[in-house]
Design an enzyme around this catalytic site. Structure first.
Site, PDB file in Angstrom:
ATOM      1  N   GLU A 207       2.114   5.870   0.838  1.00 50.52           N
ATOM      2  CA  GLU A 207       2.276   4.585   0.142  1.00 50.52           C
ATOM      3  C   GLU A 207       2.152   4.682  -1.374  1.00 50.52           C
ATOM      4  OE1 GLU A 207       0.012   1.382   1.774  1.00 50.52           O
ATOM      5  OE2 GLU A 207       0.876   1.632   3.763  1.00 50.52           O
ATOM      6  N   GLU A 395       2.566   3.935  10.177  1.00 51.14           N
ATOM      7  CA  GLU A 395       1.459   2.981  10.311  1.00 51.14           C
ATOM      8  C   GLU A 395       2.009   1.631  10.722  1.00 51.14           C
ATOM      9  OE1 GLU A 395      -1.238   2.428   6.956  1.00 51.14           O
ATOM     10  OE2 GLU A 395      -1.261   4.577   6.574  1.00 51.14           O
TER      11      GLU A 395
HETATM   12  C1  GBH Z   1      -2.124   0.662   4.512  1.00 50.30           C
HETATM   13  O1  GBH Z   1      -1.787  -0.126   3.421  1.00 50.30           O
HETATM   14  C2  GBH Z   1      -2.891   1.869   4.090  1.00 50.30           C
HETATM   15  O2  GBH Z   1      -2.081   3.026   4.141  1.00 50.30           O
HETATM   16  C3  GBH Z   1      -4.126   2.092   4.891  1.00 50.30           C
HETATM   17  O3  GBH Z   1      -4.923   3.030   4.253  1.00 50.30           O
HETATM   18  C4  GBH Z   1      -4.820   0.765   5.084  1.00 50.30           C
HETATM   19  O4  GBH Z   1      -6.063   0.883   5.686  1.00 50.30           O
HETATM   20  C5  GBH Z   1      -3.935  -0.079   5.943  1.00 50.30           C
HETATM   21  O5  GBH Z   1      -2.664  -0.184   5.423  1.00 50.30           O
HETATM   22  C6  GBH Z   1      -4.449  -1.487   6.158  1.00 50.30           C
HETATM   23  O6  GBH Z   1      -4.528  -2.161   4.956  1.00 50.30           O
HETATM   24  O7  GBH Z   1      -5.986  -6.568  -2.084  1.00 50.30           O
HETATM   25  O8  GBH Z   1      -4.310  -8.283  -2.177  1.00 50.30           O
HETATM   26  O9  GBH Z   1      -4.066  -6.266  -3.484  1.00 50.30           O
HETATM   27  C7  GBH Z   1      -0.995  -1.267   3.722  1.00 50.30           C
HETATM   28  C8  GBH Z   1      -0.498  -1.915   2.459  1.00 50.30           C
HETATM   29  C9  GBH Z   1      -1.496  -2.228   0.351  1.00 50.30           C
HETATM   30  C10 GBH Z   1      -1.797  -3.828   2.046  1.00 50.30           C
HETATM   31  C11 GBH Z   1      -2.711  -2.785  -0.346  1.00 50.30           C
HETATM   32  C12 GBH Z   1      -2.986  -4.385   1.330  1.00 50.30           C
HETATM   33  C13 GBH Z   1      -3.962  -4.750  -0.811  1.00 50.30           C
HETATM   34  C14 GBH Z   1      -3.715  -6.201  -0.956  1.00 50.30           C
HETATM   35  N1  GBH Z   1      -1.626  -2.439   1.751  1.00 50.30           N
HETATM   36  N2  GBH Z   1      -2.832  -4.199  -0.066  1.00 50.30           N
HETATM   37  S1  GBH Z   1      -4.581  -6.879  -2.275  1.00 50.30           S
END
Ligand code: GBH
Length: 489
Positions: A207, A395
């Site tokens: 990612e 994922e």
């Molecule tokens: C994935 O990200 C990751 O690869 C994994 O490590 C993680 O545990 C999993 O999904 C579940 O989240 O705080 O509003 O900025 C998924 C994409 C990018 C979604 C970061 C959440 C943060 C939102 N993620 N995002 S915010």
């Protein structure tokens, strides 16, 4: 829903049984149940033979043992220990203690019938300072994990970078510096050299879109920077460059026959209505909305629209960079949680992104808006636009307000509903020939959910973080059934 009705019920509801399907799946299900005591899925819900069912985790989210065996500090150690950066001040110091409990965890994987497991390597265990002398105890841990997986007939899929950059590199500019891209290639080559006798599939970066945009632009993830656009674009360029140099280094150092890809959370663009004009708009959006990441990797160039949009803030790059970025890969890994709804639009781009109304349903994490159609459209568009022939869903999963009952159950009906609806869309694509070869559920167990800490649970296994006891949730039982029948349960 028709297949849930008997002919008599159908007739009662619709006034006649004449239109009821002649062989009702509900009846054959009952027959199968009677015959062998298990419920067989209707044939159309089966996945192709050899479809791989897996689950995924990431080093900093599960390992703990942050000081063990010479591991160096990563930016997530620093960030999570900075007051106010994570929910409840949670850190990955202990996490799931997977570093010490990996054998027990692999037994749980085996118990649910997992065929493959995607883990990530912590760069700072291998090179405590990011570069220089490798720490032999670091690679030894992953080597033992790989052996244990193979001994239990679980295929290891290895991600080289899942956000835990060595702090020593961040101190020298981190992803703002192209030296980090080069250091990544060196590290990736080293790991590939040591594991490729047993690991067949390597993913460079997890990612890019998340760690660049959230870590270096929004400041909500490590290293917590809020850089201006030109610098963010350069960080983004160094990320895709690291991927490309990493692909080359892995090929140079690994045994032949291994496969290299990445795990990107590409914007998964879906047409809001499945008509030709909206489908066409979503296809355009798929290419342009991912221009800084997946599109650059698959085309070896930035789109005209991307460069025009960023103007003076566009990244600085050379032709050689772009050639490296576009290094051929063997597969695309897609991390998918949400979909981006797209409609046709009369403007120059030809499409518009629809922002979600307030009432849009989401899981426990408010960003996790339910949109199963992304698992149909994103892989399909990727196969169609770029001719990709091997795709994995690296994922997919959901956070839920899981409650462990006093008698030891977690009835996570919302997660099951989520998984079933996403898998239904995935099945739709696969049965049309979209080349998705496997699926990794995020996550094998509850873990350190980055800035959200431990309160947001994504696991198929519930983890009591005080005792480290793992309990399979109802969703683990659901997924086990899916794997056992190679189809929806
Ligand atoms: C994935 O990200 C990751 O690869 C994994 O490590 C993680 O545990 C999993 O999904 C579940 O989240 O705080 O509003 O900025 C998924 C994409 C990018 C979604 C970061 C959440 C943060 C939102 N993620 N995002 S915010």
């Amino acid at each position: 829903m028709l297949n849930r009705f008997s002919r008599r019920e159908f007739a009662k509801l619709f006034g006649s049984a004449a239109l009821a399907p002649t062989i009702l799946p509900a009846l054959s299900t009952e027959r199968a149940l009677a015959q062998n005591g298990t419920i067989a899925p209707p044939a159309q819900q089966l996945f192709p033979n050899g479809f791989l069912w897996g689950s995924a985790t990431a080093s900093y989210q599960v390992e703990g043992a942050v000081k063990a065996d010479g591991r160096g500090v990563s930016i997530w150690d620093t960030f999570s220990h900075t007051p106010g950066k994570t929910n409840n001040g949670d850190t990955g110091d202990v996490a799931d203690d997977h570093y010490h409990r990996y054998k027990e965890d692999i037994q749980l994987m085996k118990a649910m019938g997992l065929q493959t497991y995607r883990f990530s390597v912590a760069w700072s265990r291998i090179f405590p300072n990011g570069t220089g002398m490798p720490n032999p105890k670091g690679i030894d841990f992953y080597s033992r994990v790989v052996d244990e997986l193979l001994a239990n007939k679980i295929q290891p899929y290895c991600t080289l970078f899942h956000w835990d950059l060595p702090q020593a590199l961040e101190d020298k500019g981190g992803w703002q510096s192209r030296e980090t891209s080069e250091a990544f290639a060196n590290y990736a080559g080293y790991v590939a050299q040591h594991l490729s006798d047993r690991v067949t599939h390597f993913m460079t970066l997890n990612e890019m879109r998340s760690f660049v945009d959230i870590g270096y632009r929004d400041g909500r993830h490590a290293p917590g920077l809020k850089l201006p656009p030109a610098k963010v674009n350069q960080v983004r360029h160094h990320a895709v460059l690291a991927h490309g140099l990493g692909v080359q280094a892995i090929r140079a150092h690994a045994k032949s026959g291994i496969k290299v890809g990445l795990a990107e959370n590409a914007e998964a663009c879906s047409p809001i209505i499945e008509t030709p004009e909206h489908i066409e708009a979503a296809r355009k959006a798929m290419r342009e909305e991912n221009a800084g990441y997946l599109t650059a990797v698959l085309e070896g160039k930035y789109t005209e629209q991307y460069l025009a949009h960023h103007g003076a803030n566009a990244p600085k790059f050379t032709d050689a960079d772009m050639k490296a970025i576009g290094s051929p890969i063997d597969f695309v890994g897609l991390n998918n949680y949400t979909t981006t709804w797209v409609r046709a639009d009369a403007d120059a781009k030809g499409y518009a992104i629809i922002s979600a109304p307030e009432s849009y349903p989401h899981m426990m994490s408010s960003w996790l808006r339910v949109g199963p159609q992304g698992l149909y459209w994103a892989p399909k568009f990727i196969a169609e636009i770029w001719g990709v022939k091997e795709i994995y869903i690296t994922e997919n999963g959901a956070s839920s307000t899981d409650v462990l009952t006093t008698d030891g159950h977690v009835y996570d009906s919302d997660r099951i509903m989520y998984l079933r609806s996403y898998l239904t869309q995935l099945h739709r694509g696969v049965s049309e020939g979209v080349p998705v070869k496997g699926y990794f559920c995020w996550s094998f167990m509850d873990n350190f959910e980055w800035a959200d800490g431990y309160a947001y649970r994504f696991g198929l296994h519930y983890v009591d973080f005080k005792t480290q006891k793992r309990t399979p949730k109802m969703s683990a039982h659901f997924y086990k059934e899916v794997i056992a029948r190679n189809g929806l349960a």
